[in-house]
Design a protein around this motif. Sequence first.
Motif, PDB file in Angstrom:
ATOM      1  N   ASP A 296     -54.390   3.202 -24.964  1.00 23.73           N
ATOM      2  CA  ASP A 296     -55.165   4.132 -24.139  1.00 23.73           C
ATOM      3  C   ASP A 296     -54.165   5.010 -23.384  1.00 23.73           C
ATOM      4  O   ASP A 296     -53.743   4.694 -22.283  1.00 23.73           O
ATOM      5  CB  ASP A 296     -56.064   3.363 -23.166  1.00 23.73           C
ATOM      6  N   PHE A 297     -53.803   6.124 -24.013  1.00 30.04           N
ATOM      7  CA  PHE A 297     -52.781   6.987 -23.435  1.00 30.04           C
ATOM      8  C   PHE A 297     -53.240   7.583 -22.107  1.00 30.04           C
ATOM      9  O   PHE A 297     -52.462   7.711 -21.167  1.00 30.04           O
ATOM     10  CB  PHE A 297     -52.445   8.111 -24.425  1.00 30.04           C
ATOM     11  N   GLY A 298     -54.523   7.932 -22.017  1.00 31.67           N
ATOM     12  CA  GLY A 298     -55.050   8.513 -20.787  1.00 31.67           C
ATOM     13  C   GLY A 298     -55.102   7.522 -19.642  1.00 31.67           C
ATOM     14  O   GLY A 298     -55.128   7.911 -18.467  1.00 31.67           O
ATOM     15  N   GLY A 299     -55.097   6.216 -19.971  1.00 32.58           N
ATOM     16  CA  GLY A 299     -55.144   5.189 -18.933  1.00 32.58           C
ATOM     17  C   GLY A 299     -53.782   4.681 -18.522  1.00 32.58           C
ATOM     18  O   GLY A 299     -53.683   3.623 -17.896  1.00 32.58           O
ATOM     19  N   GLY A 300     -52.737   5.392 -18.897  1.00 34.27           N
ATOM     20  CA  GLY A 300     -51.386   5.004 -18.508  1.00 34.27           C
ATOM     21  C   GLY A 300     -50.601   4.293 -19.586  1.00 34.27           C
ATOM     22  O   GLY A 300     -49.463   3.866 -19.346  1.00 34.27           O
ATOM     23  N   GLY A 301     -51.182   4.162 -20.779  1.00 33.42           N
ATOM     24  CA  GLY A 301     -50.464   3.510 -21.864  1.00 33.42           C
ATOM     25  C   GLY A 301     -49.386   4.400 -22.462  1.00 33.42           C
ATOM     26  O   GLY A 301     -49.385   5.625 -22.274  1.00 33.42           O
ATOM     27  N   SER A 302     -48.469   3.800 -23.179  1.00 28.84           N
ATOM     28  CA  SER A 302     -47.389   4.547 -23.826  1.00 28.84           C
ATOM     29  C   SER A 302     -47.161   3.972 -25.217  1.00 28.84           C
ATOM     30  O   SER A 302     -47.553   2.840 -25.510  1.00 28.84           O
ATOM     31  CB  SER A 302     -46.105   4.475 -23.006  1.00 28.84           C
ATOM     32  N   PHE A 303     -46.516   4.736 -26.070  1.00 31.02           N
ATOM     33  CA  PHE A 303     -46.193   4.262 -27.418  1.00 31.02           C
ATOM     34  C   PHE A 303     -44.966   5.002 -27.911  1.00 31.02           C
ATOM     35  O   PHE A 303     -44.569   6.049 -27.377  1.00 31.02           O
ATOM     36  CB  PHE A 303     -47.374   4.470 -28.376  1.00 31.02           C
ATOM     37  N   GLY A 304     -44.336   4.443 -28.926  1.00 33.20           N
ATOM     38  CA  GLY A 304     -43.143   5.052 -29.503  1.00 33.20           C
ATOM     39  C   GLY A 304     -43.456   5.713 -30.831  1.00 33.20           C
ATOM     40  O   GLY A 304     -44.248   5.200 -31.620  1.00 33.20           O
ATOM     41  N   PHE A 305     -42.823   6.860 -31.060  1.00 35.25           N
ATOM     42  CA  PHE A 305     -43.006   7.569 -32.329  1.00 35.25           C
ATOM     43  C   PHE A 305     -41.735   8.335 -32.656  1.00 35.25           C
ATOM     44  O   PHE A 305     -41.273   9.156 -31.850  1.00 35.25           O
ATOM     45  CB  PHE A 305     -44.207   8.508 -32.243  1.00 35.25           C
ATOM     46  N   LEU A 306     -41.146   8.010 -33.788  1.00 32.64           N
ATOM     47  CA  LEU A 306     -39.958   8.701 -34.297  1.00 32.64           C
ATOM     48  C   LEU A 306     -38.814   8.698 -33.287  1.00 32.64           C
ATOM     49  O   LEU A 306     -38.114   9.704 -33.117  1.00 32.64           O
ATOM     50  CB  LEU A 306     -40.316  10.139 -34.702  1.00 32.64           C
ATOM     51  N   GLY A 307     -38.613   7.573 -32.619  1.00 31.21           N
ATOM     52  CA  GLY A 307     -37.490   7.433 -31.699  1.00 31.21           C
ATOM     53  C   GLY A 307     -37.768   7.854 -30.280  1.00 31.21           C
ATOM     54  O   GLY A 307     -36.929   7.650 -29.401  1.00 31.21           O
ATOM     55  N   PHE A 308     -38.935   8.433 -30.021  1.00 31.14           N
ATOM     56  CA  PHE A 308     -39.306   8.882 -28.680  1.00 31.14           C
ATOM     57  C   PHE A 308     -40.336   7.926 -28.071  1.00 31.14           C
ATOM     58  O   PHE A 308     -41.217   7.426 -28.770  1.00 31.14           O
ATOM     59  CB  PHE A 308     -39.913  10.284 -28.706  1.00 31.14           C
ATOM     60  N   ASP A 309     -40.222   7.705 -26.765  1.00 30.66           N
ATOM     61  CA  ASP A 309     -41.285   7.066 -25.994  1.00 30.66           C
ATOM     62  C   ASP A 309     -42.192   8.173 -25.476  1.00 30.66           C
ATOM     63  O   ASP A 309     -41.718   9.120 -24.835  1.00 30.66           O
ATOM     64  CB  ASP A 309     -40.710   6.285 -24.805  1.00 30.66           C
ATOM     65  N   PRO A 359     -19.473  14.236 -34.721  1.00 32.78           N
ATOM     66  CA  PRO A 359     -20.748  14.441 -35.433  1.00 32.78           C
ATOM     67  C   PRO A 359     -21.808  13.405 -35.075  1.00 32.78           C
ATOM     68  O   PRO A 359     -23.009  13.698 -35.134  1.00 32.78           O
ATOM     69  CB  PRO A 359     -20.348  14.346 -36.909  1.00 32.78           C
ATOM     70  N   VAL A 360     -21.382  12.199 -34.694  1.00 28.24           N
ATOM     71  CA  VAL A 360     -22.343  11.158 -34.304  1.00 28.24           C
ATOM     72  C   VAL A 360     -23.080  11.580 -33.035  1.00 28.24           C
ATOM     73  O   VAL A 360     -24.313  11.516 -32.952  1.00 28.24           O
ATOM     74  CB  VAL A 360     -21.613   9.813 -34.083  1.00 28.24           C
ATOM     75  N   ILE A 361     -22.312  12.045 -32.038  1.00 34.08           N
ATOM     76  CA  ILE A 361     -22.906  12.453 -30.766  1.00 34.08           C
ATOM     77  C   ILE A 361     -23.739  13.717 -30.937  1.00 34.08           C
ATOM     78  O   ILE A 361     -24.874  13.808 -30.454  1.00 34.08           O
ATOM     79  CB  ILE A 361     -21.811  12.684 -29.705  1.00 34.08           C
ATOM     80  N   VAL A 362     -23.195  14.706 -31.652  1.00 34.08           N
ATOM     81  CA  VAL A 362     -23.897  15.981 -31.838  1.00 34.08           C
ATOM     82  C   VAL A 362     -25.222  15.771 -32.559  1.00 34.08           C
ATOM     83  O   VAL A 362     -26.263  16.327 -32.173  1.00 34.08           O
ATOM     84  CB  VAL A 362     -23.007  16.980 -32.604  1.00 34.08           C
ATOM     85  N   GLY A 363     -25.221  14.950 -33.618  1.00 32.45           N
ATOM     86  CA  GLY A 363     -26.450  14.697 -34.357  1.00 32.45           C
ATOM     87  C   GLY A 363     -27.507  14.028 -33.494  1.00 32.45           C
ATOM     88  O   GLY A 363     -28.679  14.400 -33.536  1.00 32.45           O
ATOM     89  N   TRP A 364     -27.094  13.052 -32.690  1.00 35.32           N
ATOM     90  CA  TRP A 364     -28.038  12.337 -31.829  1.00 35.32           C
ATOM     91  C   TRP A 364     -28.608  13.267 -30.764  1.00 35.32           C
ATOM     92  O   TRP A 364     -29.817  13.300 -30.529  1.00 35.32           O
ATOM     93  CB  TRP A 364     -27.333  11.147 -31.187  1.00 35.32           C
ATOM     94  N   VAL A 365     -27.746  14.038 -30.121  1.00 38.69           N
ATOM     95  CA  VAL A 365     -28.184  14.943 -29.060  1.00 38.69           C
ATOM     96  C   VAL A 365     -29.093  16.038 -29.619  1.00 38.69           C
ATOM     97  O   VAL A 365     -30.128  16.367 -29.022  1.00 38.69           O
ATOM     98  CB  VAL A 365     -26.971  15.560 -28.328  1.00 38.69           C
ATOM     99  N   ASN A 366     -28.755  16.592 -30.775  1.00 41.10           N
ATOM    100  CA  ASN A 366     -29.593  17.643 -31.360  1.00 41.10           C
ATOM    101  C   ASN A 366     -30.988  17.129 -31.692  1.00 41.10           C
ATOM    102  O   ASN A 366     -31.969  17.870 -31.587  1.00 41.10           O
ATOM    103  CB  ASN A 366     -28.936  18.192 -32.628  1.00 41.10           C
ATOM    104  N   TYR A 367     -31.080  15.869 -32.094  1.00 43.09           N
ATOM    105  CA  TYR A 367     -32.400  15.314 -32.412  1.00 43.09           C
ATOM    106  C   TYR A 367     -33.231  15.117 -31.146  1.00 43.09           C
ATOM    107  O   TYR A 367     -34.415  15.446 -31.111  1.00 43.09           O
ATOM    108  CB  TYR A 367     -32.247  13.979 -33.145  1.00 43.09           C
ATOM    109  N   PHE A 368     -32.615  14.605 -30.083  1.00 43.87           N
ATOM    110  CA  PHE A 368     -33.379  14.235 -28.894  1.00 43.87           C
ATOM    111  C   PHE A 368     -33.445  15.341 -27.837  1.00 43.87           C
ATOM    112  O   PHE A 368     -34.121  15.170 -26.825  1.00 43.87           O
ATOM    113  CB  PHE A 368     -32.802  12.968 -28.266  1.00 43.87           C
ATOM    114  N   ARG A 369     -32.798  16.481 -28.065  1.00 39.81           N
ATOM    115  CA  ARG A 369     -32.791  17.507 -27.030  1.00 39.81           C
ATOM    116  C   ARG A 369     -34.143  18.218 -26.901  1.00 39.81           C
ATOM    117  O   ARG A 369     -34.347  18.976 -25.963  1.00 39.81           O
ATOM    118  CB  ARG A 369     -31.669  18.520 -27.262  1.00 39.81           C
TER     119      ARG A 369
END
Length: 437
Positions: A296-309, A359-369
């Motif tokens: 129940d996202f509207g009731g304060g719930g959370s979930f993960g999708f593709l590496g994001f909370d 490249p490890v840091i750049v790839g991670w940051v580019n995905y999550f930015r």
Amino acid sequence: MIKPSVNLQELRRRIYRKAKAEKQWRFWGLYVHVTKTETLTAAYQEAKANDGSPGIDGESFQSIEIRGVGKFLGDILRELHAGRYKPSKNRRVEIPKGNGKTRRLGIPTIKDRVVQGALKLILEPIFEADFHQSSFAYRPKRTAHQALDRVVHGLVQGLTQVVDVDLKSYFDNVRHHHLLQKLAKRVQDPKVLHLVKQILKANGNKGVPQGGVLSPLLANLYLNELDQAMEEEMIKRRRAGRWERVVYTRYADDMVILVDGYPQWQPHIAMIQRRLGQELRKVDIEINEEKTKVVDFGGGGSFGFLGFDLRAGCNRFGKRFVLRTPMRKKQSELLKRVGRIFKYSRHRKLKEVIEQIRPVIVGWVNYFRVGNSRRAFDWIRFEIMRKIRRFVMKQKGRPGCGWKRWSNEAIYKEWGLVNDYRVQYFYRSPVKVSLAR
């Protein structure tokens, strides 16, 4: 990505247009195009651009180019024409996951990568014409960010009942006979079907190896009828005046179904789950009950999708929005990976080590930015700074991290450490997201 030649691109366009215009057409004569020198050359160039470690035979791109690429491709061509080609087993690699388990990757030989790449170049336009808008993984001009944007858009529109679906060992449990039947609905070339069957059977009686060039296309094909069934059910319910506000999104084996948050829609969630289970049983795939949940996202719930909370946030003006932050386990995985590079590089030059971690840091940051990642980025920046300082001090045989010895600005400027941690707050997907048809 290496673009194929103009002639090969035109062939792929023609195949796509034919497949899009005639949904029941079964393609024949494809093996001739798979075994063209032009197709194999394009497949080799793409495999080389992706690099990767050698397969079970230990042969690298460097050794192939010393011997001669033309001779290497000529040998493959002769084997394919004579029907003597036999794919090798994949080299198994265990990749640690955040929950203590491992993910098994199969690394094909470069020879097998070229053959699979040639098949992919010819088969991809056929099935790309059949794939649905709800599927985003491993497809041209589609990204994980677009799938995330589709889900976020639905949440903003008030679809706050979330069915977060995960499949149990999906890639390992794909049944070959189901997959080959789906392939044969659009491909009438016995040689192509036999070649795909050889590739599948070389690595076991079921499953498609993660790491194979052809595997992503086959994995999408396997669930394409599920996507179709779910979308057709949504359309039928909308026309009947029910389920007017439902969005289904799939990225490989991760699925999210968003349903309107009003109480009147609650009974339909069980109906959606039941239909999903029916379609998955047709292809002998099980739902991972541990990771599948209704939120129940509207009731304060959370979930993960593709590496994001994903969770509901509220800005200083009291306006609610969807907060997207990198999952803690993804942050930990990055730091562990960087830490392993430092651990096994104690006697290497600092410049070489920084070139390896960049490249490890750049790839991670580019995905999550694209998310609300500022706090996570600040923590990652600090931890990587601490690790590199400790690494250099150990090389000098000194304790501590040298906080007084060098300034952060000097390390970024003189050592060349990555310092681009900007957040892109306004991401817009080029894929149109519509809640109505």
